[in-house]
Design a protein around this motif. Structure first.
Motif, PDB file in Angstrom:
ATOM      1  N   SER A   1      -4.001 -39.723 -34.065  1.00 28.84           N
ATOM      2  CA  SER A   1      -3.644 -38.338 -34.367  1.00 28.84           C
ATOM      3  C   SER A   1      -4.823 -37.384 -34.224  1.00 28.84           C
ATOM      4  N   GLY A   2      -6.034 -37.948 -34.077  1.00 29.25           N
ATOM      5  CA  GLY A   2      -7.213 -37.109 -33.913  1.00 29.25           C
ATOM      6  C   GLY A   2      -7.924 -36.746 -35.196  1.00 29.25           C
ATOM      7  N   PHE A   3      -7.394 -37.165 -36.353  1.00 35.00           N
ATOM      8  CA  PHE A   3      -7.994 -36.796 -37.630  1.00 35.00           C
ATOM      9  C   PHE A   3      -9.383 -37.407 -37.840  1.00 35.00           C
ATOM     10  N   LEU A   4      -9.658 -38.535 -37.185  1.00 36.52           N
ATOM     11  CA  LEU A   4     -10.955 -39.182 -37.359  1.00 36.52           C
ATOM     12  C   LEU A   4     -11.846 -39.058 -36.119  1.00 36.52           C
ATOM     13  N   ASP A   5     -11.521 -38.153 -35.229  1.00 34.61           N
ATOM     14  CA  ASP A   5     -12.307 -38.012 -34.003  1.00 34.61           C
ATOM     15  C   ASP A   5     -13.778 -37.728 -34.288  1.00 34.61           C
ATOM     16  N   LYS A   6     -14.065 -36.981 -35.329  1.00 34.78           N
ATOM     17  CA  LYS A   6     -15.454 -36.636 -35.634  1.00 34.78           C
ATOM     18  C   LYS A   6     -16.238 -37.810 -36.201  1.00 34.78           C
ATOM     19  N   HIS A   7     -15.536 -38.925 -36.474  1.00 31.68           N
ATOM     20  CA  HIS A   7     -16.195 -40.121 -37.000  1.00 31.68           C
ATOM     21  C   HIS A   7     -16.202 -41.277 -35.991  1.00 31.68           C
ATOM     22  N   ARG A   8     -15.694 -41.062 -34.797  1.00 30.39           N
ATOM     23  CA  ARG A   8     -15.617 -42.137 -33.803  1.00 30.39           C
ATOM     24  C   ARG A   8     -17.010 -42.605 -33.371  1.00 30.39           C
ATOM     25  N   LEU A   9     -17.142 -43.939 -33.174  1.00 35.04           N
ATOM     26  CA  LEU A   9     -18.361 -44.484 -32.573  1.00 35.04           C
ATOM     27  C   LEU A   9     -18.267 -44.501 -31.054  1.00 35.04           C
ATOM     28  N   HIS A  10     -17.065 -44.369 -30.525  1.00 36.26           N
ATOM     29  CA  HIS A  10     -16.830 -44.300 -29.077  1.00 36.26           C
ATOM     30  C   HIS A  10     -15.746 -43.255 -28.842  1.00 36.26           C
ATOM     31  N   THR A  11     -15.827 -42.607 -27.717  1.00 32.36           N
ATOM     32  CA  THR A  11     -14.780 -41.642 -27.392  1.00 32.36           C
ATOM     33  C   THR A  11     -13.491 -42.381 -27.052  1.00 32.36           C
TER      34      THR A  11
ATOM     35  N   GLY B   1     -19.230 -34.471 -30.311  1.00 32.45           N
ATOM     36  CA  GLY B   1     -18.523 -34.888 -31.516  1.00 32.45           C
ATOM     37  C   GLY B   1     -18.486 -36.393 -31.656  1.00 32.45           C
ATOM     38  N   GLY B   2     -18.450 -36.870 -32.876  1.00 30.69           N
ATOM     39  CA  GLY B   2     -18.470 -38.310 -33.120  1.00 30.69           C
ATOM     40  C   GLY B   2     -19.886 -38.834 -33.224  1.00 30.69           C
ATOM     41  N   TYR B   3     -19.999 -40.162 -33.199  1.00 35.00           N
ATOM     42  CA  TYR B   3     -21.287 -40.813 -33.377  1.00 35.00           C
ATOM     43  C   TYR B   3     -21.506 -41.853 -32.283  1.00 35.00           C
ATOM     44  N   GLU B   4     -22.741 -42.348 -32.233  1.00 35.28           N
ATOM     45  CA  GLU B   4     -23.091 -43.416 -31.298  1.00 35.28           C
ATOM     46  C   GLU B   4     -24.097 -44.330 -31.958  1.00 35.28           C
TER      47      GLU B   4
END
Length: 251
Positions: free
Chosen positions: A23-33, A241-244
């Motif tokens: 749903s995109g709610f956790l996109d800012k917390h993703r480790l990968h796109t 956006g997100g993390y790596e």
């Protein structure tokens, strides 16, 4: 409860991550796109779900067999006797250390042995980008020996009561999903404060060439540090956006 509670917990927790990510709610917390997962992973989500369901049938059979053996000949009044809460907590902690030892050396050997990696463990690494539902996406032989075998040995050595066994097995399910969720939460997350082995830690294992580092799972990371297989890493924010999780190569 010992048979089915861990499975219910697995699908509820993994399903939460899958729905939130879709749903995109956790996109800012993703480790990968999202694009990385679609490009790098070698199996579709539908195949992962089928594979996990197959293994959980095996898990149900194994748990039923184990609990049938350990409960036979025990009187009903004895089954209700529970040790003190501190003792049960110590039993659960002991089971965590036993599980980690079993998982570390078994997992590491499956990488070191070329035959086992090619024909057994490589199935799990088809998910180059880990995902919550895929925490249990393994070859049946690996699941039987590494996951279910480790669980049974942990329960036997710790001497837990049925109540503590349910709690421990549910914690193991939660932690397995958490390691593979592909999501990085701030340190305010309580579960992450308690353990060093986090989602980024296991992501490094999946991203390192040949999976040569960070074998420890599911609870702690000390075996990697003791055995020289620990890969330091830093978690950086992506500009988009997100993390790596980026490895800090050793000298």
């Amino acid at each position: 409860m010992g048979t089915f509670a861990p499975i219910v917990v697995y699908w509820l927790y993994a399903g939460f991550f899958q729905v939130m990510l879709a749903s995109g709610f956790l996109d800012k917390h993703r480790l990968h796109t999202r694009e990385e997962g679609e490009k790098k992973n070698l199996v579709p989500l539908s195949s992962v779900i089928k594979g996990v369901l197959l293994l959980q049938i095996l898990q149900i059979a194994t748990a039923h067999f184990y609990f049938s053996l350990t409960s036979s000949g025990v009187a009903a009044d004895q089954m209700t006797i529970q040790p003190s809460v501190p003792i049960q907590i110590l039993q659960i902690i002991l089971a965590m250390f036993v599980m980690d030892a079993w998982q570390y050396f078994g997992h590491r050997y499956m990488h070191r042995n070329k035959f086992l990696y090619r024909h057994v463990h490589s199935q799990h690494h088809k998910l180059v980008v880990p995902q919550a539902i895929g925490a249990m996406y393994n070859h049946p032989l690996e699941a039987l020996f590494l996951d279910m075998g480790g669980g049974v040995v942990s329960l036997i050595i710790s001497g837990m009561t049925p109540k503590a066994e349910v709690i421990f097995l549910c914690l193991a399910s939660i932690k397995g999903v958490d390691d593979h969720c592909g999501v990085w939460f701030p340190r305010s997350n309580v579960l992450h404060l308690l353990v060093a082995n986090r989602s980024a830690y296991h992501d490094v294992h999946h991203q390192s060439r040949g999976g040569k580092y960070n074998f420890s799972q599911p609870f702690f990371s000390f075996w990697d540090r003791l055995m020289g297989t620990h890969m330091p890493y830093v978690v950086l924010k992506r500009p988009e956006g997100g993390y790596e999780a980026r490895m800090v190569m050793k000298d």
